[in-house]
Scaffold this motif. Structure first.
Motif, PDB file in Angstrom:
ATOM      1  N   ARG A 114      -7.088 -34.309   6.992  1.00 33.24           N
ATOM      2  CA  ARG A 114      -6.907 -33.110   7.818  1.00 33.24           C
ATOM      3  C   ARG A 114      -6.205 -31.995   7.043  1.00 33.24           C
ATOM      4  NH1 ARG A 114      -6.459 -37.059  12.275  1.00 33.24           N
ATOM      5  NH2 ARG A 114      -4.300 -37.505  11.657  1.00 33.24           N
ATOM      6  N   LEU A 115      -5.206 -32.356   6.235  1.00 32.55           N
ATOM      7  CA  LEU A 115      -4.507 -31.346   5.442  1.00 32.55           C
ATOM      8  C   LEU A 115      -5.447 -30.688   4.432  1.00 32.55           C
ATOM      9  CD1 LEU A 115      -1.120 -33.194   4.809  1.00 32.55           C
ATOM     10  CD2 LEU A 115      -1.384 -31.005   6.008  1.00 32.55           C
ATOM     11  N   LEU A 116      -6.296 -31.488   3.805  1.00 30.42           N
ATOM     12  CA  LEU A 116      -7.212 -30.925   2.815  1.00 30.42           C
ATOM     13  C   LEU A 116      -8.315 -30.101   3.465  1.00 30.42           C
ATOM     14  CD1 LEU A 116      -7.459 -33.787   0.175  1.00 30.42           C
ATOM     15  CD2 LEU A 116      -6.449 -31.513  -0.115  1.00 30.42           C
ATOM     16  N   LYS A 117      -8.761 -30.499   4.627  1.00 29.84           N
ATOM     17  CA  LYS A 117      -9.744 -29.685   5.363  1.00 29.84           C
ATOM     18  C   LYS A 117      -9.155 -28.306   5.642  1.00 29.84           C
ATOM     19  CE  LYS A 117     -13.662 -29.397   7.833  1.00 29.84           C
ATOM     20  NZ  LYS A 117     -14.988 -29.619   7.232  1.00 29.84           N
ATOM     21  N   LEU A 118      -7.920 -28.282   6.151  1.00 26.54           N
ATOM     22  CA  LEU A 118      -7.241 -27.023   6.443  1.00 26.54           C
ATOM     23  C   LEU A 118      -6.988 -26.237   5.160  1.00 26.54           C
ATOM     24  CD1 LEU A 118      -5.728 -25.104   8.376  1.00 26.54           C
ATOM     25  CD2 LEU A 118      -3.683 -26.471   7.945  1.00 26.54           C
ATOM     26  N   PRO A 209      -1.920 -16.044   1.900  1.00 21.87           N
ATOM     27  CA  PRO A 209      -2.172 -16.451   3.297  1.00 21.87           C
ATOM     28  C   PRO A 209      -2.426 -17.947   3.449  1.00 21.87           C
ATOM     29  CG  PRO A 209      -3.396 -14.447   2.780  1.00 21.87           C
ATOM     30  CD  PRO A 209      -2.852 -14.970   1.483  1.00 21.87           C
ATOM     31  N   ALA A 210      -3.075 -18.554   2.458  1.00 19.07           N
ATOM     32  CA  ALA A 210      -3.324 -19.998   2.498  1.00 19.07           C
ATOM     33  C   ALA A 210      -2.023 -20.773   2.306  1.00 19.07           C
ATOM     34  CB  ALA A 210      -4.336 -20.391   1.425  1.00 19.07           C
ATOM     35  N   ALA A 211      -1.124 -20.252   1.479  1.00 20.71           N
ATOM     36  CA  ALA A 211       0.176 -20.902   1.296  1.00 20.71           C
ATOM     37  C   ALA A 211       0.957 -20.908   2.609  1.00 20.71           C
ATOM     38  CB  ALA A 211       0.972 -20.182   0.202  1.00 20.71           C
ATOM     39  N   ASP A 212       0.889 -19.797   3.339  1.00 22.63           N
ATOM     40  CA  ASP A 212       1.563 -19.718   4.642  1.00 22.63           C
ATOM     41  C   ASP A 212       0.989 -20.749   5.612  1.00 22.63           C
ATOM     42  OD1 ASP A 212       3.086 -17.638   3.678  1.00 22.63           O
ATOM     43  OD2 ASP A 212       1.858 -16.062   4.583  1.00 22.63           O
ATOM     44  N   ALA A 213      -0.338 -20.891   5.594  1.00 20.23           N
ATOM     45  CA  ALA A 213      -0.993 -21.856   6.484  1.00 20.23           C
ATOM     46  C   ALA A 213      -0.584 -23.278   6.138  1.00 20.23           C
ATOM     47  CB  ALA A 213      -2.515 -21.700   6.396  1.00 20.23           C
ATOM     48  N   MET A 214      -0.470 -23.578   4.838  1.00 16.25           N
ATOM     49  CA  MET A 214      -0.081 -24.922   4.425  1.00 16.25           C
ATOM     50  C   MET A 214       1.391 -25.198   4.723  1.00 16.25           C
ATOM     51  SD  MET A 214      -2.859 -26.214   3.693  1.00 16.25           S
ATOM     52  CE  MET A 214      -2.167 -27.831   3.368  1.00 16.25           C
ATOM     53  N   ALA A 215       2.235 -24.172   4.639  1.00 16.36           N
ATOM     54  CA  ALA A 215       3.649 -24.353   4.997  1.00 16.36           C
ATOM     55  C   ALA A 215       3.769 -24.757   6.460  1.00 16.36           C
ATOM     56  CB  ALA A 215       4.421 -23.066   4.728  1.00 16.36           C
ATOM     57  N   GLU A 216       2.992 -24.115   7.301  1.00 13.45           N
ATOM     58  CA  GLU A 216       3.008 -24.445   8.731  1.00 13.45           C
ATOM     59  C   GLU A 216       2.480 -25.861   8.959  1.00 13.45           C
ATOM     60  OE1 GLU A 216       0.899 -22.820  12.821  1.00 13.45           O
ATOM     61  OE2 GLU A 216       1.245 -21.412  11.171  1.00 13.45           O
ATOM     62  N   ALA A 217       1.380 -26.206   8.294  1.00 12.84           N
ATOM     63  CA  ALA A 217       0.768 -27.525   8.469  1.00 12.84           C
ATOM     64  C   ALA A 217       1.687 -28.633   7.969  1.00 12.84           C
ATOM     65  CB  ALA A 217      -0.574 -27.581   7.741  1.00 12.84           C
ATOM     66  N   LEU A 218       2.332 -28.407   6.835  1.00 13.08           N
ATOM     67  CA  LEU A 218       3.231 -29.423   6.281  1.00 13.08           C
ATOM     68  C   LEU A 218       4.516 -29.538   7.091  1.00 13.08           C
ATOM     69  CD1 LEU A 218       2.558 -28.605   2.541  1.00 13.08           C
ATOM     70  CD2 LEU A 218       2.111 -30.814   3.621  1.00 13.08           C
ATOM     71  N   GLY A 219       4.859 -28.471   7.817  1.00 10.54           N
ATOM     72  CA  GLY A 219       5.979 -28.563   8.744  1.00 10.54           C
ATOM     73  C   GLY A 219       5.674 -29.512   9.892  1.00 10.54           C
ATOM     74  N   ARG A 220       4.398 -29.547  10.287  1.00  9.78           N
ATOM     75  CA  ARG A 220       3.963 -30.454  11.362  1.00  9.78           C
ATOM     76  C   ARG A 220       3.698 -31.863  10.838  1.00  9.78           C
ATOM     77  NH1 ARG A 220       0.440 -26.018  12.407  1.00  9.78           N
ATOM     78  NH2 ARG A 220      -1.272 -27.250  11.550  1.00  9.78           N
ATOM     79  N   VAL A 250       3.380 -26.221  -1.066  1.00 15.76           N
ATOM     80  CA  VAL A 250       3.171 -24.835  -0.628  1.00 15.76           C
ATOM     81  C   VAL A 250       3.092 -23.922  -1.849  1.00 15.76           C
ATOM     82  CG1 VAL A 250       4.151 -22.898   0.659  1.00 15.76           C
ATOM     83  CG2 VAL A 250       4.280 -25.223   1.595  1.00 15.76           C
ATOM     84  N   GLU A 251       4.023 -24.113  -2.775  1.00 14.40           N
ATOM     85  CA  GLU A 251       4.042 -23.294  -3.998  1.00 14.40           C
ATOM     86  C   GLU A 251       2.771 -23.496  -4.818  1.00 14.40           C
ATOM     87  OE1 GLU A 251       6.765 -22.916  -8.039  1.00 14.40           O
ATOM     88  OE2 GLU A 251       7.676 -23.764  -6.228  1.00 14.40           O
TER      89      GLU A 251
END
Length: 311
Positions: A114-118, A209-220, A250-251
């Motif tokens: 799921r993380l890689l799909k996102l 923008p993708a880094a921001d999306a991954m930060a949110e996803a990894l927070g969950r 994220v980085e």
């Protein structure tokens, strides 16, 4: 000492995983679990294509991961091998870092899919098609590539995305800047620049923008404790702390993949055996970086059986 390493995008091909699935229940279970996690029949695309669907970033990333983890699961279940006993480090090139973390127990297989799909969707959406580009510089070291990128930028983004080995560096950024870089390679003593067939300019500031999306996803979905130490892409340094791993992932979206330096760091740490699971892409890069190390590719049932006999 031994490291398990995992390939990144570009190692996908139609037919991947078919032989494994036909020979092993463990492999079939991996592909089924990823399909269920994503709510799509990804394995059908991996098996039969069409190729343009497999090449989509949002499909290629989880597909490459699933194939490598299937190889690992067959090794573990049918070869009686535990990853914590079989290797001292894990590392992966770009998306392969998620595969490495899944292998080391930081993420479940379903969560990794799921993380890689996102990640793939977010990277594709970050920059409109045609705005960005990437180019491989052949016969370039990091110093020459950095100088070329700085000269070609001219107010646009043009930066080193992948420092793969002493002879290959990849640039990423605005398309016009990348095209300028390709036109200027001879001026910097670089053999050739090749525009890469990618859909977005990965590992550069345009991916914010993708880094921001991954930060949110990894927070969950934060990483858990690892059973094996990770050599991280963006620092080329070992890491085991889950919070630090989350920050580095994220980085990594906008940062450089320091693969050459990671190989050197692994060599300095005492690793002299590298086993690439699920491909034959990053192993050759390591062989061009380090002398006197063994490189093994494990992707087929025959490879798995041969490797299991060696352990």
């Amino acid at each position: 000492m031994r490291a398990f390493v995992f390939p990144g995008q570009g190692s996908q091909k139609v037919g991947m995983g078919v032989e494994l699935a036909g020979a092993s229940l463990a492999a079939r279970e991996v592909f089924q679990e990823v399909d269920e996690a994503l709510g799509q029949n990804l394995f059908a695309i991996m098996s039969e294509g069409p190729e343009d669907q497999l090449l989509l970033t949002e499909n290629a990333q989880p597909a490459i991961m699933a194939h490598a983890i299937a190889v690992l699961r067959v090794l573990e279940k049918e070869g009686g091998i535990a990853i914590g006993d079989a290797c001292d480090f894990v590392a992966g090139h770009s998306l392969g870092e998620y595969t490495a973390l899944c292998a080391a127990g930081a993420f479940t297989l379903a969560d990794t899919g799921r993380l890689l799909k996102l990640r793939g969707q977010s990277m594709q959406a970050a920059v409109p098609v045609g705005v960005g580009a990437m180019a491989a510089l052949l016969g370039a070291d990091i110093a020459k590539a950095t100088a070329l990128a700085e000269a070609a930028a001219q107010g646009e983004v043009c930066t080193v995305a992948n420092d793969n080995d002493p002879t290959q560096v990849v640039l990423s950024g605005h398309k016009a800047a990348i095209e300028r870089a390709i036109a200027m390679v001879k001026d910097f003593g670089i053999k050739r620049g090749v525009l890469l067939p990618v859909s977005a300019p990965f590992h550069c500031p345009l991916m914010a923008p993708a880094a921001d999306a991954m930060a949110e996803a990894l927070g969950r979905t934060p990483p858990r404790s690892l059973s094996v130490t990770l050599m991280a892409n963006v620092t080329a340094a070992p890491v085991t702390d889950p919070a630090e791993i989350s920050r580095l992932l994220v980085e990594q979206v906008t940062g450089r993949v320091r693969w050459r330096e990671s190989a050197l760091a692994l060599g300095t740490a005492g690793v002299d055996q590298f086993v690439e699971l699920g491909g034959k892409v990053v192993g050759p890069m390591i062989s061009r970086t380090l002398a006197d190390v063994s490189i093994t590719s494990v992707a087929s049932m025959a490879d798995i059986e041969a490797f299991a006999r060696e352990l």
